[in-house]
Design an enzyme around this catalytic site. Structure first.
Site, PDB file in Angstrom:
ATOM      1  N   GLU A  40      -2.607   0.292  -8.863  1.00  0.00           N
ATOM      2  CA  GLU A  40      -2.747   1.566  -9.341  1.00  0.00           C
ATOM      3  C   GLU A  40      -2.972   1.464 -11.219  1.00  0.00           C
ATOM      4  O   GLU A  40      -2.416   0.140 -11.415  1.00  0.00           O
ATOM      5  CB  GLU A  40      -1.593   2.348  -9.177  1.00  0.00           C
ATOM      6  CG  GLU A  40      -1.382   2.477  -7.761  1.00  0.00           C
ATOM      7  CD  GLU A  40      -2.580   3.406  -7.024  1.00  0.00           C
ATOM      8  OE1 GLU A  40      -3.421   3.989  -7.719  1.00  0.00           O
ATOM      9  OE2 GLU A  40      -2.522   3.409  -5.834  1.00  0.00           O
TER      10      GLU A  40
ATOM     11  N   GLY B 136       0.860  -1.217  -0.055  1.00  0.00           N
ATOM     12  CA  GLY B 136      -0.156   0.027  -0.032  1.00  0.00           C
ATOM     13  C   GLY B 136       0.718   1.315  -0.139  1.00  0.00           C
ATOM     14  O   GLY B 136       0.774   2.025   0.883  1.00  0.00           O
ATOM     15  N   ALA B 137       1.821   1.312  -0.739  1.00  0.00           N
ATOM     16  CA  ALA B 137       2.983   2.381  -0.883  1.00  0.00           C
ATOM     17  C   ALA B 137       2.725   3.630  -1.592  1.00  0.00           C
ATOM     18  O   ALA B 137       3.432   4.347  -1.407  1.00  0.00           O
ATOM     19  CB  ALA B 137       4.220   1.703  -1.378  1.00  0.00           C
ATOM     20  N   SER B 138       1.535   3.453  -2.514  1.00  0.00           N
ATOM     21  CA  SER B 138       1.224   4.811  -3.448  1.00  0.00           C
ATOM     22  C   SER B 138       0.585   6.032  -2.917  1.00  0.00           C
ATOM     23  O   SER B 138       0.466   6.767  -3.575  1.00  0.00           O
ATOM     24  CB  SER B 138       0.718   3.926  -4.560  1.00  0.00           C
ATOM     25  OG  SER B 138      -0.734   3.755  -4.259  1.00  0.00           O
TER      26      SER B 138
ATOM     27  N   TYR C  13     -17.335   4.140  13.363  1.00  0.00           N
ATOM     28  CA  TYR C  13     -16.246   3.470  13.302  1.00  0.00           C
ATOM     29  C   TYR C  13     -15.985   2.441  14.161  1.00  0.00           C
ATOM     30  O   TYR C  13     -15.960   1.069  13.877  1.00  0.00           O
ATOM     31  CB  TYR C  13     -15.071   4.551  12.904  1.00  0.00           C
ATOM     32  CG  TYR C  13     -13.956   3.913  12.387  1.00  0.00           C
ATOM     33  CD1 TYR C  13     -13.574   4.568  11.093  1.00  0.00           C
ATOM     34  CD2 TYR C  13     -13.046   3.208  13.113  1.00  0.00           C
ATOM     35  CE1 TYR C  13     -12.418   3.866  10.590  1.00  0.00           C
ATOM     36  CE2 TYR C  13     -11.717   2.588  12.397  1.00  0.00           C
ATOM     37  CZ  TYR C  13     -11.722   2.830  11.139  1.00  0.00           C
ATOM     38  OH  TYR C  13     -10.668   2.619  10.357  1.00  0.00           O
TER      39      TYR C  13
HETATM   40  P1  NAI Z   1      -5.034   5.005   0.762  1.00  0.00           P
HETATM   41  O1  NAI Z   1      -6.219   4.778  -0.010  1.00  0.00           O
HETATM   42  O2  NAI Z   1      -4.312   6.371   0.728  1.00  0.00           O
HETATM   43  O3  NAI Z   1      -3.892   3.899   0.464  1.00  0.00           O
HETATM   44  C1  NAI Z   1      -4.192   2.661   0.314  1.00  0.00           C
HETATM   45  C2  NAI Z   1      -2.921   1.714  -0.298  1.00  0.00           C
HETATM   46  O4  NAI Z   1      -3.413   0.571  -0.649  1.00  0.00           O
HETATM   47  C3  NAI Z   1      -2.780   2.439  -1.913  1.00  0.00           C
HETATM   48  O5  NAI Z   1      -1.106   2.540  -2.145  1.00  0.00           O
HETATM   49  C4  NAI Z   1      -3.273   1.223  -2.973  1.00  0.00           C
HETATM   50  O6  NAI Z   1      -2.869   1.347  -4.023  1.00  0.00           O
HETATM   51  C5  NAI Z   1      -3.400   0.237  -2.141  1.00  0.00           C
HETATM   52  N1  NAI Z   1      -4.038  -0.899  -2.125  1.00  0.00           N
HETATM   53  C6  NAI Z   1      -5.511  -1.033  -2.312  1.00  0.00           C
HETATM   54  N2  NAI Z   1      -5.865  -2.124  -2.595  1.00  0.00           N
HETATM   55  C7  NAI Z   1      -4.758  -2.856  -3.138  1.00  0.00           C
HETATM   56  C8  NAI Z   1      -4.682  -4.167  -3.587  1.00  0.00           C
HETATM   57  N3  NAI Z   1      -5.573  -5.171  -3.726  1.00  0.00           N
HETATM   58  N4  NAI Z   1      -3.117  -4.503  -3.723  1.00  0.00           N
HETATM   59  C9  NAI Z   1      -2.248  -3.734  -3.569  1.00  0.00           C
HETATM   60  N5  NAI Z   1      -2.353  -2.517  -3.112  1.00  0.00           N
HETATM   61  C10 NAI Z   1      -3.540  -2.147  -2.787  1.00  0.00           C
HETATM   62  O7  NAI Z   1      -5.125   4.524   2.221  1.00  0.00           O
HETATM   63  P2  NAI Z   1      -4.853   5.298   3.767  1.00  0.00           P
HETATM   64  O8  NAI Z   1      -5.891   6.101   4.355  1.00  0.00           O
HETATM   65  O9  NAI Z   1      -3.370   5.640   3.567  1.00  0.00           O
HETATM   66  O10 NAI Z   1      -4.952   3.635   4.796  1.00  0.00           O
HETATM   67  C11 NAI Z   1      -3.944   3.133   4.850  1.00  0.00           C
HETATM   68  C12 NAI Z   1      -3.997   2.369   6.382  1.00  0.00           C
HETATM   69  O11 NAI Z   1      -3.998   3.297   7.306  1.00  0.00           O
HETATM   70  C13 NAI Z   1      -5.515   1.620   6.341  1.00  0.00           C
HETATM   71  O12 NAI Z   1      -5.194   0.465   7.210  1.00  0.00           O
HETATM   72  C14 NAI Z   1      -6.241   2.627   6.980  1.00  0.00           C
HETATM   73  O13 NAI Z   1      -7.413   1.977   7.762  1.00  0.00           O
HETATM   74  C15 NAI Z   1      -5.402   3.296   7.892  1.00  0.00           C
HETATM   75  N6  NAI Z   1      -5.835   4.634   8.660  1.00  0.00           N
HETATM   76  C16 NAI Z   1      -6.267   5.419   7.826  1.00  0.00           C
HETATM   77  C17 NAI Z   1      -6.722   6.636   8.643  1.00  0.00           C
HETATM   78  C18 NAI Z   1      -7.092   8.011   7.692  1.00  0.00           C
HETATM   79  O14 NAI Z   1      -7.617   8.741   8.093  1.00  0.00           O
HETATM   80  N7  NAI Z   1      -6.835   7.820   6.077  1.00  0.00           N
HETATM   81  C19 NAI Z   1      -6.594   6.826   9.699  1.00  0.00           C
HETATM   82  C20 NAI Z   1      -5.937   5.651  10.566  1.00  0.00           C
HETATM   83  C21 NAI Z   1      -5.547   4.579   9.874  1.00  0.00           C
END
Ligand code: NAI
Length: 388
Positions: free
Chosen positions: A76, A48-50, A237
């Site tokens: 992506e 999830g690096a992008s 949540y």
């Molecule tokens: P995001 O949507 O910005 O990033 C998600 C990443 O996962 C992206 O790099 C995407 O390409 C990758 N991804 C999704 N499905 C995939 C798949 N099948 N195969 C490979 N890569 C895949 O999300 P965000 O918000 O950074 O979330 C990351 C973590 O942080 C999650 O566990 C989220 O619950 C947690 N988090 C998020 C908060 C927020 O307010 N955004 C707050 C606290 C925790």
């Protein structure tokens, strides 16, 4: 070609390549000018690096003192006749260019992290570029679906309450309005499926795979990201389907931690602050909290974005040259400590109660939230020429 943002509801349908690169550069500049992390983390795998927290972790670790080499996995889409492609596509490219220009290895694997194909590609990349072992695995996937193994079917997550339905306002970022939403209670099946998608099972499978291949270095560490939030948001949540999935993730950290004992390794959860990411804007009836939180935390000088949070994680929550973070008894590293301060929450509750579809643009930080949303896709970034 001039590219203007296309938004449908809370989903961005296009991205601006130069804007995405500029946003990545801004994050790099932030960590370069921040206090430098003393702990060397040489070889890091980020699932999830992008975008969001995963991208910010990658940037903080590469440019913030740890000087990490990274393998980043993401899902992506590149440009095609159908459209520009996704922001994460361009973030990956920009990150790799900046990292390579400073001598860091940065491998991008674009594919479904749940698939065997992607797992094989990662195993191979670890052998080829990391000399066969990883020091740190960051699990930062956010997705609504996970394929069932050896099947054409999927588990699908449902963002719902448990038992009691909930009504609240949700931001429609396309039309700049707040709309009334009714969130129904999930069925047992929906709860189970959400835990399958966003719980800890896949994280543990990844660690087990790396262990089985002998790809975890001595003192290997793994971190996953979570959210808890204040009581105000519990119905949607923490006490809802997402919260149950996160609780499963938290329990999994303990199981993985035990699995890693022979390597003197460890597993932790970083509980982050609520922020605007592709994933978070999707949560129904959560927006008024975010709008109030941003307003209050900015006024108090406590606001952080993903990069500030990830810098604080690696700089402040780990002691210099130590792999033992400051965590609570449940192996949770509390990056939500500023968000949950009582004086912050008191003001957030007061403002939250006042927000209506008529006044939200004046009294909350809708402008900041919308700008962050546009920035996720390379729009509204200072210094970018959008006229061409
Ligand atoms: P995001 O949507 O910005 O990033 C998600 C990443 O996962 C992206 O790099 C995407 O390409 C990758 N991804 C999704 N499905 C995939 C798949 N099948 N195969 C490979 N890569 C895949 O999300 P965000 O918000 O950074 O979330 C990351 C973590 O942080 C999650 O566990 C989220 O619950 C947690 N988090 C998020 C908060 C927020 O307010 N955004 C707050 C606290 C925790």
């Amino acid at each position: 070609m001039k590219i203007s943002p296309i938004i449908k509801g809370v989903v961005a349908k296009n991205a601006h390549p130069a804007g995405c690169a500029a946003a990545v550069k801004q994050q790099i500049d932030f960590v370069k000018h921040a206090p430098q992390v003393a702990q060397n983390r040489q070889r890091v795998l980020i699932l999830g690096a992008s975008s969001g927290f995963g991208l910010a972790s990658r940037i903080a670790l590469t440019f913030g003192g740890a000087k990490s080499d990274t393998i980043g996995v993401s899902f992506e889409k590149g440009p095609s006749e159908k459209g520009t492609g996704t922001a994460g596509w361009y973030n990956n490219i920009a990150f790799k260019q900046y990292a390579a220009s400073e001598g860091h290895i940065a491998i991008n694997i674009v594919g479904d992290a749940f698939s065997q194909e992607t797992r094989n590609a990662v195993n191979q990349a670890i052998d080829t570029y990391f000399g066969g072992q990883v020091d740190l695995l960051i699990y930062s996937l956010a997705t609504g679906i996970r394929p069932k193994p050896n099947s054409e079917e999927w588990w699908r997550s449902s963002i719902k309450t448990v038992e009691t339905p909930f009504s609240g306002l949700t931001a429609d970022l396309e039309h700049d309005r707040l709309i009334e939403t009714h969130v129904t209670a999930a069925s047992e099946q929906e709860i189970d499926d959400t835990v399958k998608v966003m719980g800890g099972e896949d994280w543990q499978q990844w660690v087990s795979l790396l262990l089985a291949k002998g790809q975890c270095a001595h003192q290997f560490q793994t971190l996953a990201y979570s959210y808890i939030g204040p009581e105000l948001t519990y119905p949607i949540y923490h006490h809802g389907t997402l919260g149950l999935a996160k609780q499963h993730l938290h329990r999994t950290a303990n199981t993985i931690n035990e699995q890693l004992t022979p390597l003197n390794g460890s597993a932790y959860i970083a509980v982050c602050k609520a922020l605007v990411t592709k994933a978070s804007v999707f949560i129904p009836a959560f927006s008024p909290y975010l709008l109030a939180l941003f307003k209050v935390m900015k006024a108090k000088g406590l606001h952080e974005g993903c990069i500030e949070q990830m810098h604080r994680l690696f700089y402040h929550k780990f002691q210099p040259n130590s792999l033992v973070p400051l965590s609570d008894d449940s192996r949770l590293i509390r990056l939500d400590d500023w968000e949950l301060q009582e004086e912050v929450q008191q003001e957030v509750r007061a403002l939250y109660r006042k927000i209506t579809p008529l006044n939200f643009q004046e009294i909350s930080d809708y402008e900041g939230v919308k700008r962050d949303f546009l920035a996720l896709n390379g729009f509204a970034i200072d210094g970018v020429d959008y006229g061409v």
